[in-house]
Design a protein around this motif. Structure first.
Motif, mmCIF file in Angstrom:
data_model
loop_
_atom_site.group_PDB
_atom_site.id
_atom_site.type_symbol
_atom_site.label_atom_id
_atom_site.label_comp_id
_atom_site.label_asym_id
_atom_site.label_seq_id
_atom_site.Cartn_x
_atom_site.Cartn_y
_atom_site.Cartn_z
ATOM 1 N N VAL A 18 31.588 -27.330 -33.201
ATOM 2 C CA VAL A 18 31.909 -26.022 -32.619
ATOM 3 C C VAL A 18 33.011 -26.150 -31.565
ATOM 4 N N LYS A 19 32.842 -27.112 -30.666
ATOM 5 C CA LYS A 19 33.807 -27.246 -29.572
ATOM 6 C C LYS A 19 35.173 -27.721 -30.056
ATOM 7 N N ASN A 20 35.216 -28.428 -31.178
ATOM 8 C CA ASN A 20 36.489 -28.920 -31.706
ATOM 9 C C ASN A 20 37.092 -28.020 -32.777
ATOM 10 N N SER A 21 36.442 -26.894 -33.055
ATOM 11 C CA SER A 21 36.896 -26.037 -34.144
ATOM 12 C C SER A 21 38.145 -25.232 -33.795
ATOM 13 N N GLY A 22 38.339 -24.957 -32.497
ATOM 14 C CA GLY A 22 39.449 -24.112 -32.100
ATOM 15 C C GLY A 22 39.201 -22.645 -32.409
ATOM 16 N N THR A 23 37.952 -22.313 -32.763
ATOM 17 C CA THR A 23 37.572 -20.949 -33.133
ATOM 18 C C THR A 23 36.507 -20.436 -32.174
ATOM 19 N N PRO A 24 36.602 -19.195 -31.693
ATOM 20 C CA PRO A 24 35.545 -18.652 -30.835
ATOM 21 C C PRO A 24 34.200 -18.650 -31.558
ATOM 22 N N PHE A 25 33.175 -19.167 -30.890
ATOM 23 C CA PHE A 25 31.827 -19.268 -31.466
ATOM 24 C C PHE A 25 30.825 -18.594 -30.553
ATOM 25 N N LEU A 26 29.793 -18.043 -31.179
ATOM 26 C CA LEU A 26 28.693 -17.448 -30.430
ATOM 27 C C LEU A 26 27.385 -17.858 -31.093
ATOM 28 N N PHE A 27 26.475 -18.467 -30.320
ATOM 29 C CA PHE A 27 25.148 -18.821 -30.821
ATOM 30 C C PHE A 27 24.188 -17.664 -30.565
ATOM 31 N N ILE A 28 23.314 -17.417 -31.528
ATOM 32 C CA ILE A 28 22.237 -16.451 -31.362
ATOM 33 C C ILE A 28 20.908 -17.206 -31.347
ATOM 34 N N GLY A 29 20.109 -17.002 -30.309
ATOM 35 C CA GLY A 29 18.753 -17.555 -30.276
ATOM 36 C C GLY A 29 18.570 -18.840 -29.509
ATOM 37 N N GLN A 30 19.647 -19.603 -29.296
ATOM 38 C CA GLN A 30 19.565 -20.851 -28.543
ATOM 39 C C GLN A 30 20.771 -20.929 -27.617
ATOM 40 N N THR A 89 43.431 -32.270 -37.028
ATOM 41 C CA THR A 89 43.638 -32.503 -35.597
ATOM 42 C C THR A 89 45.065 -32.144 -35.199
ATOM 43 N N VAL A 90 46.028 -32.556 -36.031
ATOM 44 C CA VAL A 90 47.429 -32.219 -35.768
ATOM 45 C C VAL A 90 47.628 -30.709 -35.833
ATOM 46 N N SER A 91 46.946 -30.069 -36.790
ATOM 47 C CA SER A 91 47.049 -28.618 -36.926
ATOM 48 C C SER A 91 46.528 -27.924 -35.673
ATOM 49 N N ARG A 92 45.394 -28.399 -35.132
ATOM 50 C CA ARG A 92 44.861 -27.816 -33.894
ATOM 51 C C ARG A 92 45.834 -28.010 -32.744
ATOM 52 N N TYR A 93 46.446 -29.195 -32.683
ATOM 53 C CA TYR A 93 47.426 -29.496 -31.637
ATOM 54 C C TYR A 93 48.594 -28.512 -31.702
ATOM 55 N N LEU A 94 49.103 -28.270 -32.911
ATOM 56 C CA LEU A 94 50.256 -27.389 -33.089
ATOM 57 C C LEU A 94 49.925 -25.937 -32.785
ATOM 58 N N ASN A 95 48.634 -25.583 -32.910
ATOM 59 C CA ASN A 95 48.225 -24.195 -32.676
ATOM 60 C C ASN A 95 47.456 -24.027 -31.375
ATOM 61 N N ASN A 96 47.682 -25.016 -30.465
ATOM 62 C CA ASN A 96 47.061 -24.960 -29.132
ATOM 63 C C ASN A 96 45.541 -24.946 -29.186
ATOM 64 N N LYS A 120 49.290 -38.797 -27.508
ATOM 65 C CA LYS A 120 49.782 -39.619 -28.615
ATOM 66 C C LYS A 120 50.614 -38.786 -29.583
ATOM 67 N N ILE A 121 50.100 -37.583 -29.925
ATOM 68 C CA ILE A 121 50.824 -36.716 -30.865
ATOM 69 C C ILE A 121 52.109 -36.207 -30.237
ATOM 70 N N ASP A 122 52.074 -35.912 -28.924
ATOM 71 C CA ASP A 122 53.286 -35.475 -28.210
ATOM 72 C C ASP A 122 54.413 -36.485 -28.397
ATOM 73 N N SER A 149 41.672 -27.125 -29.629
ATOM 74 C CA SER A 149 40.985 -28.134 -28.813
ATOM 75 C C SER A 149 41.292 -29.547 -29.316
ATOM 76 N N VAL A 150 42.032 -30.330 -28.501
ATOM 77 C CA VAL A 150 42.363 -31.724 -28.806
ATOM 78 C C VAL A 150 42.220 -32.517 -27.515
ATOM 79 N N SER A 151 41.640 -33.717 -27.592
ATOM 80 C CA SER A 151 41.428 -34.524 -26.391
ATOM 81 C C SER A 151 42.768 -34.882 -25.741
#
Length: 329
Positions: A133-145, A17-24, A34-36, A26-28
């Motif tokens: 998926v939404k918290n991964s911080g990585t672009p995602f694409l679903f196929i089929g759904q 979570t801290v890593s995602r925060y530092l790399n901009n 709190k981390i700030d 997805s963090v609530s």
């Protein structure tokens, strides 16, 4: 010296979570605040060299497939491979074997491997899938759904079902048997079936029976050996071509003549339907083209371009030898 572990421990969150925060990533808002406060209080300075390495493009795309023995998956993969090579990306392909827990693990594994984006062949989408998926911080694409808030490419499954329904009515059939799959797969288990049912049931005097199987050709074959013995329907619609091939095999062994005794059709447009006797009427899906589109769309997401959240792929009715006109001439 203050580390990411120190920040995570004080904030009561995971290191990731801290890593995602530092790399901009997805963090609530609550966690970010709190981390700030902790970062400012502790005077934490990220390692600029390490962050520069992390920011480098890996030119890697992750792909999560549901199973290895799928004709449609293989065709989509051909398109993915073709366009990935063209655009200079390498692939990391993982198999979930139709198991949700393995899919969760694969999502986490690929994002840790620093892939630039992930294409996931979606079956059953759970809240856990969506959160990961939404918290991964990585672009995602679903196929089929499709899922709100996540980019996807889907087939026009409802329209495909409606095409078979309209075609079967035009042939003069009134009594139908639809062999479906579990509703956990929304596209195939619900939308494809509903398109067919809505068209056929709108015609007065029609009778529609339904049976549920699964995607396994073996399971469908074993089930067909039982229900075909008491068959009254004149048209059998199968949710996939694999099921249709299994039903044809069972029918032949039981002494039926298709389409003299009953008409038969499937969905998918698999190559095997052209090598059965009789050849099987189906709805053909543009699987390879879908794979090409998937990579194009994912790379656009990686480059932070604005694109449509959902892209729909059309399909085509392919009339073969397994269906017969019952109307009197």
């Amino acid at each position: 010296m203050v580390t990411i572990n120190d920040i995570a421990k004080e904030a009561g969150v995971a290191k990731s979570t801290v890593s995602r925060y530092l790399n901009n990533g997805s963090v609530s808002p609550k966690t970010k605040k709190k981390i700030d406060e902790i970062v400012q209080k502790r005077g934490y300075q990220p390692n600029a060299f390490a962050r520069s390495l992390k920011a480098q493009k890996t030119k890697m795309i992750g792909v999560i497939i549901p199973r290895l023995n799928s004709s449609s998956t293989n065709e989509v993969l051909e398109g993915i491979d073709e366009m990935s090579r063209k655009l200079g990306y390498k692939l990391i392909i993982t198999n979930s074997d139709q198991n949700n827990e393995r899919e969760y693990e694969n999502i986490q594994t690929l994002t840790k491997q620093k892939v630039e984006g992930v294409i996931m062949f979606a079956r059953e989408i759970t809240p856990e899938h969506v959160d990961l998926v939404k918290n991964s911080g990585t672009p995602f694409l679903f196929i089929g759904q499709k899922v709100d808030g996540i980019n996807s490419i889907i087939h026009q499954d409802y329209q495909a079902g409606a095409k078979i329904g309209k075609f079967s009515l035009e042939l003069g059939h009134e009594h139908f048997l639809y062999i479906g799959v579990p509703e956990t797969d929304k596209a195939v288990g619900i939308e494809r079936r509903q398109g067919f049912l809505d068209v056929v049931k709108a015609r007065k005097g029609t009778i529609v029976e339904t049976i549920e199987s699964d995607f396994s050709r073996t399971a469908a074959y074993q089930k067909a050996l039982t229900f075909l013995k008491d068959l009254e329907a004149t048209y059998i619609v199968c949710a996939t071509d694999n099921i249709a091939v299994a039903v044809l095999k069972a029918a032949t062994e039981l002494g039926y003549n298709v389409p003299e005794d009953f008409s038969l059709s499937g969905f998918g447009g698999y190559e095997t339907t052209a090598y059965t006797s009789p050849t099987i009427t189906t709805v053909s899906y543009p699987y390879r083209k879908m794979g090409i589109k998937a990579v194009e769309k994912l790379v656009a997401l990686i480059n932070q371009e604005e694109i449509l959240e959902v892209i729909e792929m059309s399909n085509e009715l392919v009339i073969n030898q397994s269906t017969k006109n019952k109307k009197k001439v």
